[in-house]
Scaffold this motif. Structure first.
Motif, PDB file in Angstrom:
ATOM      1  N   LEU A 354      13.899  -6.165  -6.238  1.00 44.71           N
ATOM      2  CA  LEU A 354      13.335  -6.342  -7.621  1.00 44.71           C
ATOM      3  C   LEU A 354      11.643  -6.067  -6.546  1.00 44.71           C
ATOM      4  CD1 LEU A 354      15.557  -7.653  -8.194  1.00 44.71           C
ATOM      5  CD2 LEU A 354      14.370  -9.505  -9.291  1.00 44.71           C
ATOM      6  N   ALA A 355      10.863  -5.108  -7.208  1.00 45.86           N
ATOM      7  CA  ALA A 355       9.336  -5.286  -6.437  1.00 45.86           C
ATOM      8  C   ALA A 355       8.396  -5.214  -7.455  1.00 45.86           C
ATOM      9  CB  ALA A 355       9.221  -4.371  -5.057  1.00 45.86           C
ATOM     10  N   GLY A 356       7.662  -5.154  -6.952  1.00 44.67           N
ATOM     11  CA  GLY A 356       5.886  -5.234  -7.611  1.00 44.67           C
ATOM     12  C   GLY A 356       5.240  -3.951  -7.278  1.00 44.67           C
ATOM     13  N   SER A 357       4.108  -3.690  -8.967  1.00 51.84           N
ATOM     14  CA  SER A 357       3.761  -4.230  -9.807  1.00 51.84           C
ATOM     15  C   SER A 357       5.035  -4.199 -10.695  1.00 51.84           C
ATOM     16  CB  SER A 357       2.934  -3.967 -10.313  1.00 51.84           C
ATOM     17  OG  SER A 357       2.739  -2.949 -10.404  1.00 51.84           O
ATOM     18  N   GLY A 358       5.042  -5.020 -11.738  1.00 52.58           N
ATOM     19  CA  GLY A 358       5.862  -4.493 -13.383  1.00 52.58           C
ATOM     20  C   GLY A 358       5.942  -3.189 -13.849  1.00 52.58           C
ATOM     21  N   CYS A 360       4.592  -0.424 -12.823  1.00 55.01           N
ATOM     22  CA  CYS A 360       4.566   0.138 -11.233  1.00 55.01           C
ATOM     23  C   CYS A 360       3.094   0.965 -10.877  1.00 55.01           C
ATOM     24  CB  CYS A 360       5.220   1.642 -12.481  1.00 55.01           C
ATOM     25  SG  CYS A 360       6.659   1.173 -12.572  1.00 55.01           S
ATOM     26  N   ALA A 361       1.837   0.293 -11.260  1.00 59.12           N
ATOM     27  CA  ALA A 361       0.504   0.811 -11.661  1.00 59.12           C
ATOM     28  C   ALA A 361      -0.008   0.217 -10.025  1.00 59.12           C
ATOM     29  CB  ALA A 361      -0.378   0.027 -12.232  1.00 59.12           C
ATOM     30  N   GLY A 362       1.162   0.018  -9.371  1.00 62.74           N
ATOM     31  CA  GLY A 362       0.571  -0.589  -7.683  1.00 62.74           C
ATOM     32  C   GLY A 362       1.685  -1.034  -7.011  1.00 62.74           C
ATOM     33  N   GLY A 363       1.572  -1.419  -6.048  1.00 66.71           N
ATOM     34  CA  GLY A 363       2.356  -2.098  -5.020  1.00 66.71           C
ATOM     35  C   GLY A 363       3.118  -1.427  -4.291  1.00 66.71           C
ATOM     36  N   ARG A 364       4.205  -2.523  -3.990  1.00 64.28           N
ATOM     37  CA  ARG A 364       5.311  -1.887  -3.458  1.00 64.28           C
ATOM     38  C   ARG A 364       6.776  -0.883  -4.145  1.00 64.28           C
ATOM     39  NH1 ARG A 364       6.595  -6.617   0.953  1.00 64.28           N
ATOM     40  NH2 ARG A 364       4.866  -5.987   2.428  1.00 64.28           N
ATOM     41  N   ILE A 365       6.594  -1.746  -5.120  1.00 64.21           N
ATOM     42  CA  ILE A 365       7.118  -0.790  -5.840  1.00 64.21           C
ATOM     43  C   ILE A 365       7.023   0.765  -6.051  1.00 64.21           C
ATOM     44  CG2 ILE A 365       6.497  -0.528  -8.571  1.00 64.21           C
ATOM     45  CD1 ILE A 365      10.048  -0.329  -8.122  1.00 64.21           C
ATOM     46  N   VAL A 366       5.938   1.240  -5.992  1.00 62.43           N
ATOM     47  CA  VAL A 366       5.581   2.746  -5.952  1.00 62.43           C
ATOM     48  C   VAL A 366       6.359   3.500  -4.327  1.00 62.43           C
ATOM     49  CG1 VAL A 366       3.809   4.019  -5.615  1.00 62.43           C
ATOM     50  CG2 VAL A 366       3.503   2.373  -6.713  1.00 62.43           C
ATOM     51  N   ASN A 367       6.452   2.869  -3.522  1.00 64.09           N
ATOM     52  CA  ASN A 367       6.513   3.556  -2.438  1.00 64.09           C
ATOM     53  C   ASN A 367       8.039   3.643  -2.416  1.00 64.09           C
ATOM     54  OD1 ASN A 367       4.888   4.192  -0.601  1.00 64.09           O
ATOM     55  ND2 ASN A 367       5.264   1.684   0.146  1.00 64.09           N
ATOM     56  N   TYR A 368       9.145   2.741  -3.510  1.00 71.45           N
ATOM     57  CA  TYR A 368      10.420   3.327  -3.824  1.00 71.45           C
ATOM     58  C   TYR A 368      10.451   4.178  -4.741  1.00 71.45           C
ATOM     59  CZ  TYR A 368      11.934  -1.648  -1.746  1.00 71.45           C
ATOM     60  OH  TYR A 368      12.254  -2.304  -0.403  1.00 71.45           O
ATOM     61  N   LEU A 369       9.495   4.296  -5.753  1.00 72.52           N
ATOM     62  CA  LEU A 369       9.574   5.593  -6.637  1.00 72.52           C
ATOM     63  C   LEU A 369       9.440   6.644  -5.789  1.00 72.52           C
ATOM     64  CD1 LEU A 369       7.764   2.752  -9.673  1.00 72.52           C
ATOM     65  CD2 LEU A 369      10.289   3.915  -9.691  1.00 72.52           C
ATOM     66  N   LYS A 370       8.742   6.541  -5.303  1.00 70.85           N
ATOM     67  CA  LYS A 370       8.361   7.703  -5.029  1.00 70.85           C
ATOM     68  C   LYS A 370       9.724   8.816  -3.490  1.00 70.85           C
ATOM     69  CE  LYS A 370       3.095   7.533  -3.530  1.00 70.85           C
ATOM     70  NZ  LYS A 370       2.017   7.158  -2.690  1.00 70.85           N
ATOM     71  N   ARG A 371      10.111   7.767  -3.395  1.00 67.24           N
ATOM     72  CA  ARG A 371      11.558   8.112  -2.289  1.00 67.24           C
ATOM     73  C   ARG A 371      12.975   8.530  -3.261  1.00 67.24           C
ATOM     74  NH1 ARG A 371      11.573   7.492   3.467  1.00 67.24           N
ATOM     75  NH2 ARG A 371      13.634   8.853   2.670  1.00 67.24           N
TER      76      ARG A 371
END
Length: 476
Positions: A354-358, A360-371
C-alpha cells in the motif's frame, strides 16, 4: 440577506469551497485543492491564490482533512483570512499533519517557513465536539438582526469527517442549511455511518458516486480475498495506490480480518510449485505500508480509538490489533523505499504494498509502477476514486487493454493485471446518498448537487427529480 456561493467542486470532484453569507458576514465550508483534470483552475501557485474577497469571512469550517477539502488553507491565510478554523476534534489532530505534507510538496521545503505556517494554523484551530452548537456571529445593527451557528455531525467518510449544520437568522427568518461534505458508505469499516439531519431547509450534497452502487461489505471482502489470492498465485506483487487517510486504514483493518480468519490457509502459488517449494500461508504474507504519511495517520487512527465504531472496538477488546498486526511492515526512509522497490521487482516474492498517492499522481507508488507495470506477474488494485486526468484513471481505463500510462513524462506499457473494488471507496454511493436525503423528516426546499463529475451530477439530478424532490439545482 442570505447568500450561497460555490468557489470549487462545481466542475468536478475536487477543490471544495463553499461560502455562506448572512447579512454582511459569512463563513467558508472547506478550502480545498484542485486535482486531476480540475487543475485547469488550480494547477499552479497563481491559480491556487484565493480569487474571492475574504474580509467578510468570519470562520472557516472544515468538514474533513482530505487535501481536496483543505489544501488551499495556506493560500487563504495569505489572502488575509484571520478567523478561526472550526473542525471536529479528530480533524484538529490531523489537519496540521496533512498540511505539513502538502506544504512540503507543493509550497516550499523551507522547514522554518513551514513551521511558521503550521504554528499559525494550530493557533486558529477550534475543535468542536460532534453534536454541539458553536456560535459564529450574532449582530444587530440599524434594526437588522443576523446570527449564524454551526454544528458538526459524524459523516462516516474518514476519521473526524463531519457534515455541517448551519442555523441562520436574518431579519426574523430562521433557516437551516446543511453541507454534506463527503459522506461515507453505510458499511465502511472502523467508522459509524452518518445519520440524516433532523432538519435541512437547504441541502448542499456531494455526488461523487451518485450514479452507482458499491458492493456490499461481505461481498467486497470476499472479492478482496479472491483478487489477492489470484494475484499472488504467480509470485508477483499487488500494488494498492492508497490514500493516506481512510482507505489505508480500512484496508489494513480488512486484511487483518482475512489473516485472522484464514491465517493457516495456503496461498495458491504456481511460482512456488515450479520452484519445488511450499507456498506461503496467509499469516506469512507481508503487508507493506510504504508511505510515511499513511503510517503517521495509521498511528493517529490507533490513538483515536474512541471515535471507532462498535465492531472495531469489539476486536480491540478481544485482544486483536486491527491496525498494527504482526504481518505489517512500515517503510519510512526513502532509501529503504528504493531498496524495497528493487527487491520486489526482482525477487517475485508475494507481497501486498500500500503506497501513496491514491490517484498515482505522485508519491512512492509511482516508483513501484515504473518498475512493475510492465511485468504481468504483478497486479494493481484500485480501491478509491480516480479523478479524470490522473494517472490512476488512465491505468484503470487503458490497463485492461494493455495500453500505456505517462509517469513523470515517460510512457510505461501496462502488462500488470488491473482490478477495482468500488466498495472500499470513502464515498457514499447512490443508495447511501438517497438514504441520507430521504431520512430528513421534512424534504429540503432546495437541494444543490456539487462535488461530482458532470455526467454523474446530471444522473443524480434526474434521480432526485424522479423521486419527487422539487427544487434541485446543479450550481455552475
Amino acid at each position: 440577506m442570505l447568500n450561497l456561493k460555490h468557489h470549487g467542486a462545481t466542475t468536478g470532484v475536487t477543490g471544495s469551497c463553499h461560502e455562506l453569507t448572512v447579512g454582511t458576514h459569512g463563513i467558508l465550508i472547506d478550502c480545498g485543492l484542485f486535482q486531476g483534470q480540475d487543475t485547469g483552475v488550480g494547477a499552479n501557485a497563481r491559480d491556487l491564490a484565493i480569487d474571492f474577497p475574504v474580509d467578510h469571512i468570519r470562520a472557516l469550517v472544515v468538514t474533513h482533512v482530505h487535501i481536496d477539502h483543505v489544501g488551499r488553507i495556506p493560500y487563504l491565510l495569505a489572502a488575509g483570512f484571520e478567523g478561526p478554523i472550526i473542525c471536529s476534534e479528530p480533524s484538529a489532530v490531523m489537519l496540521p499533519e496533512i498540511l505539513e505534507d502538502a506544504l512540503r510538496i507543493g509550497f516550499t521545503r523551507d522547514r522554518k517557513l513551514i513551521g511558521q505556517v503550521l504554528s499559525l494554523i494550530r493557533s486558529r484551530l477550534v475543535p468542536v465536539p460532534y453534536g454541539q452548537w458553536h456560535d459564529v456571529l450574532d449582530e444587530r445593527s440599524n434594526g437588522h438582526e443576523f446570527s449564524l451557528r454551526v454544528r458538526l455531525q459524524r459523516a462516516g467518510h474518514i476519521l473526524g469527517s463531519a457534515y455541517v449544520e448551519c442555523d441562520t437568522r436574518a431579519d426574523g427568518r430562521d433557516e437551516r442549511i446543511v453541507f454534506s461534505g463527503d459522506l461515507g458508505a453505510e458499511h465502511s469499516p472502523l467508522l459509524p455511518p452518518p445519520a440524516s439531519p433532523e432538519r435541512a431547509d437547504r441541502l448542499i450534497i456531494e455526488s461523487t458516486y451518485g450514479d452507482r452502487h458499491h458492493e456490499g461489505r461481505e461481498g467486497r471482502r470476499h472479492r478482496l480475498r479472491q483478487i489477492l489470492e489470484h494475484a499472488l498465485e504467480d509470485g508477483g506483487t499487488v500494488l494498492v495506490p492508497a490514500f493516506s487517510i481512510g482507505r489505508t486504514q480500512e484496508l489494513l483493518y480488512e486484511l487483518e480480518d482475512i489473516i485472522h480468519a484464514h491465517g493457516d490457509h495456503r496461498l495458491p502459488s504456481r511460482a512456488a510449485v515450479a520452484a519445488g517449494r511450499s507456498s506461503l500461508i496467509w499469516s506469512d504474507l507481508e503487508i507493506v505500508v510504504d508511505s510515511p504519511l499513511a503510517a503517521e495517520f495509521t498511528r493517529i487512527y490507533r490513538d483515536l480509538k474512541p471515535f471507532w465504531d462498535e465492531e472495531a472496538m469489539a476486536r480491540v477488546n478481544a485482544g486483536r490489533h486491527p491496525l498494527s498486526f504482526e504481518q505489517l511492515t512500515v517503510i519510512n526512509d526513502h532509501e529503504d523505499h528504493l531498496r524495497a522497490v528493487d527487491y520486489l521487482a526482482r525477487s517475485g516474492r508475494p507481497c501486498i504494498v500500500l503506497a501513496g498517492s491514491g490517484m498515482c499522481a505522485g508519491g512512492r507508488i509511482v516508483n513501484y509502477l515504473k518498475r512493475m507495470l510492465g511485468d504481468e506477474r504483478n497486479d494493481v488494485l484500485f480501491v478509491g476514486y480516480q479523478a479524470a486526468g490522473t494517472p490512476g484513471r488512465d491505468i484503470l481505463t487503458y490497463g485492461p487493454r494493455q495500453g500505456w500510462v505517462e509517469l513523470d513524462g515517460e510512457r510505461y506499457t501496462i502488462r500488470a493485471a488491473i482490478h477495482k473494488i468500488s466498495g472500499y471507496s470513502a464515498h457514499a454511493d447512490q443508495a447511501d446518498l438517497c438514504r441520507f436525503i430521504d431520512g430528513i423528516p421534512v424534504a429540503p426546499q432546495e437541494i444543490r448537487i456539487v462535488h461530482g463529475d458532470t455526467d454523474v451530477k446530471q444522473r443524480f439530478y434526474n434521480l432526485l427529480q424522479e423521486k419527487g424532490y422539487g427544487n434541485v439545482v446543479i450550481p455552475c
